[in-house]
Design a protein around this motif. Sequence first.
Motif, PDB file in Angstrom:
ATOM      1  N   ALA A 160      52.060  53.298  37.409  1.00  0.00           N
ATOM      2  CA  ALA A 160      53.072  52.090  36.630  1.00  0.00           C
ATOM      3  C   ALA A 160      52.983  51.003  36.213  1.00  0.00           C
ATOM      4  N   ARG A 161      52.647  51.243  37.847  1.00  0.00           N
ATOM      5  CA  ARG A 161      51.963  49.275  37.974  1.00  0.00           C
ATOM      6  C   ARG A 161      51.243  49.144  37.824  1.00  0.00           C
ATOM      7  N   GLU A 162      49.788  49.815  37.351  1.00  0.00           N
ATOM      8  CA  GLU A 162      48.464  49.405  36.500  1.00  0.00           C
ATOM      9  C   GLU A 162      49.310  49.634  34.904  1.00  0.00           C
ATOM     10  N   LYS A 163      50.122  49.976  34.617  1.00  0.00           N
ATOM     11  CA  LYS A 163      50.767  49.776  33.017  1.00  0.00           C
ATOM     12  C   LYS A 163      50.755  48.695  33.202  1.00  0.00           C
ATOM     13  N   GLN A 164      52.040  48.447  34.373  1.00  0.00           N
ATOM     14  CA  GLN A 164      52.911  47.354  33.839  1.00  0.00           C
ATOM     15  C   GLN A 164      51.896  45.760  34.499  1.00  0.00           C
ATOM     16  N   LYS A 165      50.884  46.064  35.295  1.00  0.00           N
ATOM     17  CA  LYS A 165      50.304  44.235  35.265  1.00  0.00           C
ATOM     18  C   LYS A 165      49.377  44.732  34.143  1.00  0.00           C
ATOM     19  N   ILE A 166      48.924  45.393  32.649  1.00  0.00           N
ATOM     20  CA  ILE A 166      48.055  44.672  31.989  1.00  0.00           C
ATOM     21  C   ILE A 166      48.778  45.093  30.833  1.00  0.00           C
ATOM     22  N   GLU A 167      50.110  45.393  30.792  1.00  0.00           N
ATOM     23  CA  GLU A 167      51.031  44.582  29.688  1.00  0.00           C
ATOM     24  C   GLU A 167      51.043  43.073  29.859  1.00  0.00           C
ATOM     25  N   ARG A 168      51.395  42.869  31.715  1.00  0.00           N
ATOM     26  CA  ARG A 168      51.743  41.645  32.057  1.00  0.00           C
ATOM     27  C   ARG A 168      50.229  40.781  31.967  1.00  0.00           C
ATOM     28  N   LEU A 169      49.222  41.011  31.575  1.00  0.00           N
ATOM     29  CA  LEU A 169      47.988  40.140  31.395  1.00  0.00           C
ATOM     30  C   LEU A 169      47.771  40.445  29.978  1.00  0.00           C
ATOM     31  N   VAL A 170      48.164  41.037  29.397  1.00  0.00           N
ATOM     32  CA  VAL A 170      47.858  41.063  27.785  1.00  0.00           C
ATOM     33  C   VAL A 170      48.385  40.484  27.338  1.00  0.00           C
ATOM     34  N   ALA A 171      50.332  40.070  27.642  1.00  0.00           N
ATOM     35  CA  ALA A 171      51.301  39.445  27.274  1.00  0.00           C
ATOM     36  C   ALA A 171      50.464  37.915  27.406  1.00  0.00           C
ATOM     37  N   ALA A 172      49.929  37.303  28.885  1.00  0.00           N
ATOM     38  CA  ALA A 172      49.818  36.059  29.325  1.00  0.00           C
ATOM     39  C   ALA A 172      48.542  35.284  28.026  1.00  0.00           C
ATOM     40  N   GLY A 173      48.529  36.534  27.020  1.00  0.00           N
ATOM     41  CA  GLY A 173      46.953  36.061  26.724  1.00  0.00           C
ATOM     42  C   GLY A 173      45.076  36.448  27.419  1.00  0.00           C
ATOM     43  N   PHE A 174      45.227  37.512  28.098  1.00  0.00           N
ATOM     44  CA  PHE A 174      44.240  37.226  28.993  1.00  0.00           C
ATOM     45  C   PHE A 174      42.966  38.738  27.660  1.00  0.00           C
ATOM     46  N   LEU A 175      41.963  38.657  27.887  1.00  0.00           N
ATOM     47  CA  LEU A 175      41.539  39.395  27.208  1.00  0.00           C
ATOM     48  C   LEU A 175      40.772  40.452  28.272  1.00  0.00           C
TER      49      LEU A 175
END
Length: 131
Positions: free
Chosen positions: A89-104
């Motif tokens: 759950a934490r991994e998914k949350q981090k990925i979503e947050r970083l993608v939303a912030a524009g990181f590739l």
Amino acid sequence: MPVSAHPGKRDFFVYEFKVDGYPFYVGIGRDRRATDRVRYVRSLMVPHNADKLAKRSLSVRVMAALLRRDASIKLVCTKVPMNRRQALAREKQKIERLVAAGFLLTNWQHNPRRHNNVSRAVRAIVSKKRY
């Protein structure tokens, strides 16, 4: 990743690989999975392992390309151990947050901007480009 014999056991962590503060991969693991990753990638970079490296995941191929450029890859891990469900759950949350912030990111799962282009990823990481 194998299923835990004790799913409630708190022996998982979430880790992130970064270069100069730019995150490019988020994962979960136990023990030394993340800390051994760079050593593992380096072992694939020797000439007789070129075929093996070419068949690996995008994150491994990108890490190898960064290491060839002498990039300093930093590992950041969660401090508190979690059970597998919490770590996922934490991994998914981090990925979503970083993608939303524009990181590739080079993650395949949970990444709506997934791609398979090593050069594009390395350019984004080195230039700190956001999308």
